[in-house]
Design a protein around this motif. Sequence first.
Motif, PDB file in Angstrom:
ATOM      1  N   THR A   1      43.624  40.085  32.918  1.00 41.88           N
ATOM      2  CA  THR A   1      43.471  38.790  32.650  1.00 41.88           C
ATOM      3  C   THR A   1      42.335  38.135  32.760  1.00 41.88           C
ATOM      4  N   LEU A   2      41.327  38.755  32.939  1.00 38.95           N
ATOM      5  CA  LEU A   2      39.896  38.231  33.301  1.00 38.95           C
ATOM      6  C   LEU A   2      39.574  36.965  32.254  1.00 38.95           C
ATOM      7  N   ARG A   3      40.009  37.350  30.959  1.00 41.25           N
ATOM      8  CA  ARG A   3      39.600  36.516  30.000  1.00 41.25           C
ATOM      9  C   ARG A   3      40.358  35.068  29.993  1.00 41.25           C
ATOM     10  N   ASP A   4      41.413  35.085  30.806  1.00 42.72           N
ATOM     11  CA  ASP A   4      42.336  33.736  30.621  1.00 42.72           C
ATOM     12  C   ASP A   4      41.730  32.998  31.963  1.00 42.72           C
ATOM     13  N   ARG A   5      40.784  33.513  32.845  1.00 43.73           N
ATOM     14  CA  ARG A   5      40.210  32.788  33.876  1.00 43.73           C
ATOM     15  C   ARG A   5      38.947  32.148  33.619  1.00 43.73           C
ATOM     16  N   PRO A   6      38.684  31.078  34.445  1.00 44.56           N
ATOM     17  CA  PRO A   6      37.049  30.787  34.561  1.00 44.56           C
ATOM     18  C   PRO A   6      36.396  31.826  34.864  1.00 44.56           C
ATOM     19  N   VAL A   7      35.237  31.856  34.265  1.00 49.30           N
ATOM     20  CA  VAL A   7      34.410  33.155  34.839  1.00 49.30           C
ATOM     21  C   VAL A   7      33.827  32.862  36.424  1.00 49.30           C
ATOM     22  N   TRP A   8      33.636  31.826  36.680  1.00 52.98           N
ATOM     23  CA  TRP A   8      33.164  31.395  38.214  1.00 52.98           C
ATOM     24  C   TRP A   8      34.167  30.065  38.698  1.00 52.98           C
ATOM     25  N   GLU A   9      34.372  29.836  39.791  1.00 50.13           N
ATOM     26  CA  GLU A   9      35.008  28.630  40.212  1.00 50.13           C
ATOM     27  C   GLU A   9      34.324  28.241  41.724  1.00 50.13           C
ATOM     28  N   PRO A  10      33.708  27.209  41.878  1.00 48.72           N
ATOM     29  CA  PRO A  10      33.037  26.723  43.006  1.00 48.72           C
ATOM     30  C   PRO A  10      33.985  26.649  44.178  1.00 48.72           C
ATOM     31  N   LEU A  11      33.428  27.132  45.303  1.00 51.45           N
ATOM     32  CA  LEU A  11      34.679  27.410  46.441  1.00 51.45           C
ATOM     33  C   LEU A  11      34.781  25.911  47.139  1.00 51.45           C
ATOM     34  N   PRO A  12      36.334  25.662  47.108  1.00 54.26           N
ATOM     35  CA  PRO A  12      36.672  24.672  47.895  1.00 54.26           C
ATOM     36  C   PRO A  12      36.428  24.627  49.291  1.00 54.26           C
TER      37      PRO A  12
ATOM     38  N   GLN B   1      44.760  35.111  48.309  1.00 57.97           N
ATOM     39  CA  GLN B   1      44.429  33.579  48.293  1.00 57.97           C
ATOM     40  C   GLN B   1      42.994  33.163  48.427  1.00 57.97           C
ATOM     41  N   ASN B   2      42.254  33.742  49.314  1.00 56.10           N
ATOM     42  CA  ASN B   2      40.860  33.201  49.924  1.00 56.10           C
ATOM     43  C   ASN B   2      39.747  33.973  49.150  1.00 56.10           C
ATOM     44  N   VAL B   3      39.930  35.156  48.820  1.00 56.46           N
ATOM     45  CA  VAL B   3      38.916  36.067  48.541  1.00 56.46           C
ATOM     46  C   VAL B   3      38.827  36.238  47.044  1.00 56.46           C
ATOM     47  N   MET B   4      39.969  36.923  46.319  1.00 56.92           N
ATOM     48  CA  MET B   4      40.007  37.411  44.910  1.00 56.92           C
ATOM     49  C   MET B   4      39.645  36.334  43.973  1.00 56.92           C
ATOM     50  N   LYS B   5      39.917  34.975  44.094  1.00 53.67           N
ATOM     51  CA  LYS B   5      39.897  34.254  42.902  1.00 53.67           C
ATOM     52  C   LYS B   5      38.319  33.735  43.094  1.00 53.67           C
ATOM     53  N   TYR B   6      37.818  33.910  44.310  1.00 56.06           N
ATOM     54  CA  TYR B   6      36.495  33.326  44.371  1.00 56.06           C
ATOM     55  C   TYR B   6      35.236  34.177  44.629  1.00 56.06           C
ATOM     56  N   SER B   7      35.486  35.171  43.838  1.00 54.21           N
ATOM     57  CA  SER B   7      34.347  36.148  43.686  1.00 54.21           C
ATOM     58  C   SER B   7      33.027  35.650  42.779  1.00 54.21           C
ATOM     59  N   THR B   8      32.311  36.981  42.414  1.00 55.15           N
ATOM     60  CA  THR B   8      31.141  36.569  41.644  1.00 55.15           C
ATOM     61  C   THR B   8      31.477  36.375  40.343  1.00 55.15           C
ATOM     62  N   GLY B   9      32.503  36.644  39.626  1.00 55.85           N
ATOM     63  CA  GLY B   9      32.736  36.493  38.361  1.00 55.85           C
ATOM     64  C   GLY B   9      32.273  37.415  37.334  1.00 55.85           C
ATOM     65  N   ASN B  10      31.376  38.614  37.831  1.00 55.15           N
ATOM     66  CA  ASN B  10      30.667  39.289  37.083  1.00 55.15           C
ATOM     67  C   ASN B  10      31.613  40.249  36.214  1.00 55.15           C
ATOM     68  N   LEU B  11      32.897  40.395  36.435  1.00 51.64           N
ATOM     69  CA  LEU B  11      33.640  41.216  35.595  1.00 51.64           C
ATOM     70  C   LEU B  11      34.140  40.397  34.355  1.00 51.64           C
ATOM     71  N   HIS B  12      33.855  39.088  34.253  1.00 51.42           N
ATOM     72  CA  HIS B  12      34.241  38.563  33.110  1.00 51.42           C
ATOM     73  C   HIS B  12      33.442  38.680  31.884  1.00 51.42           C
ATOM     74  N   PRO B  13      33.961  38.671  30.743  1.00 47.10           N
ATOM     75  CA  PRO B  13      33.395  38.879  29.602  1.00 47.10           C
ATOM     76  C   PRO B  13      32.217  37.908  29.328  1.00 47.10           C
ATOM     77  N   ARG B  14      32.300  36.647  29.777  1.00 45.11           N
ATOM     78  CA  ARG B  14      31.266  35.757  29.512  1.00 45.11           C
ATOM     79  C   ARG B  14      30.311  35.705  30.766  1.00 45.11           C
ATOM     80  N   PHE B  15      30.010  36.717  31.554  1.00 48.91           N
ATOM     81  CA  PHE B  15      28.923  36.733  32.690  1.00 48.91           C
ATOM     82  C   PHE B  15      27.929  37.456  32.175  1.00 48.91           C
ATOM     83  N   TRP B  16      26.632  36.884  32.216  1.00 51.31           N
ATOM     84  CA  TRP B  16      25.345  37.325  31.816  1.00 51.31           C
ATOM     85  C   TRP B  16      24.311  37.115  32.919  1.00 51.31           C
TER      86      TRP B  16
END
Length: 469
Positions: free
Chosen positions: A18-29, A56-71
């Motif tokens: 489901t990578l594509r459905d999510r933001p590539v990266w999210e700022p950390l609250p 809850q606290n780690v998975m969502k706020y990672s680097t984002g490098n798995l995402h198709p639009r990470f370059w």
Amino acid sequence: MRALGHRMLDDLFDHIETLRDRPVWEPLPDEIIERFQLPLPRDGKSLGQVYEDFQQNVMKYSTGNLHPRFWGWVMGNGTPVGLLADMLASGLNPNMGGGETAPNHLEHQVLKWCREMFEFPAGASGVLVSGGSMANLLGLAVGRHARSGFDIRSNGLIGAPPLVFYGSSEMHSSLQKGIELLGLGSNHLRPIPVDDHFHLDMRALASSVAQDRQAGFKPIGVIGCAGTVNTGAIDPLEELAEFARSQELWFHIDGAFGALAYLSPTLRPRLVGLPKADSLAFDLHKWFYLPFEIGCVLVRDEEVHRHAFALHPDYLQHATRGLAGGPPWLSDYSLQLTRGFRALKAWMALETHGVDLIARMIRKNVQQAEYLAEVVQEAPDFELLAPVDLNVVCFRFTGGSPDPASIDDLNEEILFRLQESGAAVPSSTKINGEFALRCAITNHRSQREDFDFLVAETRRLGKKVLAEA
Ligand SMILES: *Cc1c(COP(=O)(O)O)cnc(C)c1O
């Protein structure tokens, strides 16, 4: 624990699907950052609770490098095969320092395949390491050992003339770190000017070496870039090899990502001369798509490689029988004694996909870079900032704006917004002093549409920033 383990694996597969459905990266609250200020746990809790915390606290706020639009920068994306291999490697937990074990034979096989992939001679040695930085350090260390002209292991640098390495001004910072750690001093890593395609200037190199010899320095090595980090430029490797041979210099190639293009028969001619290196550093966690951490250094002369590192105290005797027997100990070829089973993911990837599939993915990434460069060049409100030798595209939005001073700020703001909105993650660099949006395409999940989206979104954000001003 077994049931939970199955769930973790399922959750990871869901995450990847489901990578594509999510933001590539999210700022950390703030709450997430605060969660990691909690004190040392004195008593444990259930693994289930800890896993929930992770979700809850780690998975969502990672680097984002798995995402198709990470370059951004140069990062690999990891593969499911790599994920499973790392799990198995960690579960089996063999010590890869040496010994008569199937995992040790397996790593030797991976090294043999690496030699084959880059057309190194059969007698060459190599070792898997954490990544390109470590591979560069080891390559330089072997070069220093081989070419210093004295027993550097016993005497260190005391009383020696200053030993000098050369490389283009576009060299990666890890090489400077390596030179510093080896005690040579960053002043003795000479940055040689590049031409307007960012390739090392051979004449400038020759005159720098000649000048140094006259001034009492001792040139010992030259570094070639097979894919510079800024623009993906490939130095004239064949000429560098010839120059190094004639000057009796060690020839190290930093091919962290670029060397992998050698796997593609179509791209190979761009890297002619690559197999002539005395040492070649490359990553398998960048353009080979494996999860972090795995890199490799190959050394043409096995003996000199071993002599740079091997040490056999009584408690580490290699035997002809028993567990201390087996193939050459890989702890003799690097700094590490205890080593992890990172070889497994490379082995499983090659066994599962075959090298030709990986080569095709690499070729596809280069085509995507060429496509992006073309789109950017044809757009009147964009500018391509550097030639595309390989898979790195440096560009910026001008909006047709004539004020060069504000274009840097405009593009920095666009970059922040691209990342913070989760649309895409390029990184940045400066090309001839100008701020550039930079895409290093080592992503096996990217599709052509992703680059159309990037350009459209960059334009939309750029216009918005201009309108706000
Ligand atoms: C990434 C990179 C390195 C460093 O490799 P790591 O795996 O990050 O340690 C060295 N050289 C170049 C050209 C790189 O792109």
